[in-house]
Design a protein around this motif. Structure first.
Motif: not given
Ligand code: NAP
Ligand code: ZN
Ligand code: ZN
Length: 357
Positions: A213-217, A230-234
């Protein structure tokens, strides 16, 4: 190391912050003469942890100056005291966040030295076990440390990539183990920085299903390359709807205030959010966020000596080192600015041979 006269304290090159918020500058410091249980270490590399940046900026309000930071130390043993049994000259070794503890309390006896009320940190602390001298850290060419707090670095780990394991590695390994990250467990790593990128590698190696979970892509390719599933932007509100009730464990490595309720909503029933990142602002959590899913909000601090050795051996076995940008000492202040602005992939490591030039 320059030893002017027999019994004199050896003086060594270092970088110091003269006062809170000041730029670091070259200096010379004294190390204590080698005691019977001490190991003398030539430092090869020292990582730049966000805690160093917090401390030098006086973010936690308790710093003592002048301050020589540095607690992700990797080097080679140059001398040993008469009673040292665990290390020999030429060994590849590391020193992390603590260099002393009482060795006698319930925490110490369990190998949880990091929770000993009388532990001594590697820098900006008073060394109660060595005459009350202030401790000075690894932004330096040499250090003298009691053998109990010196770890073996396996041969297969390059020293520059191993240095950050001494803080960022153990700080993430310990809670991942404590909360049973492994096969069948869904783990979210919040914040992809120094701690976060090692949390991803270690959680993946432990067999967990890992989400960044990172601030952006922006760091998506890196996150997946490091081992995340998995990777998601918060910064996308849809992320919180999509992932509501998902994780057994959320590992928070963010160094500033967050909407904790929003992240607690991502926990599965009985899940835990563990704080590693440090902010001195109150978290402001709603009780409803905890009782609706019988969830827990916890914290964790580095790891004990035995567990730190276990982590180094685990990382060697799984080929895990930090992704590092090696810098000369003259670039420390630039590195500090870049850490503060989140511009590091994923750990600055100082080449200690450049402290002397
Ligand atoms: P770092 O390399 O700067 O990484 C922190 C990450 O947090 C950043 O890469 C960023 O990830 C995210 N982040 C930063 N500011 C944010 C903001 N305003 N909002 C949301 N996300 C933000 O730092 P680090 O060296 O990993 O250290 C992280 C924290 O852990 C620091 O506070 C440090 O003092 C603390 N720490 C604690 C222990 C312990 O024993 N508990 C040990 C070592 C360090 P994205 O860009 O992916 O969003
Ligand atoms: Zn650290
Ligand atoms: Zn103790």
């Amino acid at each position: 190391m320059h030893d002017e006269a027999p019994g004199a304290k050896p003086s060594v090159a270092a970088y110091t912050a003269p006062s809170a918020g000041a730029a670091l500058e070259p200096t010379t410091i004294e190390r204590r003469p080698l005691g019977p249980h001490d190991v003398g270490i030539a430092i090869h590399y020292c990582g730049v942890c966000h805690s160093d940046v917090h401390q030098v900026h006086g973010d936690w309000g308790d710093g003592t100056f002048p301050m020589v930071p540095g607690h992700e130390i990797a080097g080679v043993v140059t001398e040993i005291g008469a009673d040292v049994t665990r290390h020999a000259v030429g060994d590849r070794v590391g020193v992390g966040v603590i260099v002393g503890s009482c060795r006698d309390c319930g925490m110490c006896v369990q190998g949880l030295e990091q929770y000993c009320a009388k532990s001594v940190e590697t820098y900006a602390a008073i060394d109660r076990y060595h005459g009350g001298e202030p401790t000075r850290g690894g932004y330096s060419t040499h250090i003298v440390t009691d053998e109990h707090f010196v770890l073996r670095i396996p041969d297969s780990l390059p020293l520059d990539q191993a240095a950050p394991l001494l803080c960022a590695g153990i700080t993430t390994y310990s809670p991942l183990k404590h909360w049973d990250a492994g096969p069948g467990k869904k783990v979210a790593v919040l914040g992809l920085g120094g701690l976060g990128h090692l949390a991803v590698k270690i959680a993946h190696a432990l067999g967990a299903e890992v989400t960044v979970l990172s601030r952006s892509e922006r760091k998506k390719d890196d996150g997946l390359r490091l081992g995340a599933d998995h990777f998601h932007a918060t910064d996308d509100p849809a992320t919180f709807d999509l992932l509501a009730g998902t994780f057994d464990l959320v590992v928070c490595t963010v160094s500033s205030r967050l909407d904790v309720d929003a992240y607690l909503s991502l926990l599965a029933n009985g899940g835990t959010m563990v704080y590693l990142g440090i902010t001195d602002e109150p978290l402001g959590v709603s009780v409803f966020s905890l009782l609706r899913g019988r969830t827990s909000l916890a914290g964790s601090q580095i790891g004990g000596m035995a567990e730190t050795q276990e982590m180094l051996d685990f990382c060697a076995e799984h080929g895990i080192g930090a992704d590092v940008e090696v810098i000369d000492a003259t670039r420390i202040n630039e590195a500090f600015d870049r850490v503060r602005h989140g511009d590091v992939r994923y750990r600055f490591v100082i080449d200690a041979s450049t402290f002397e030039s």
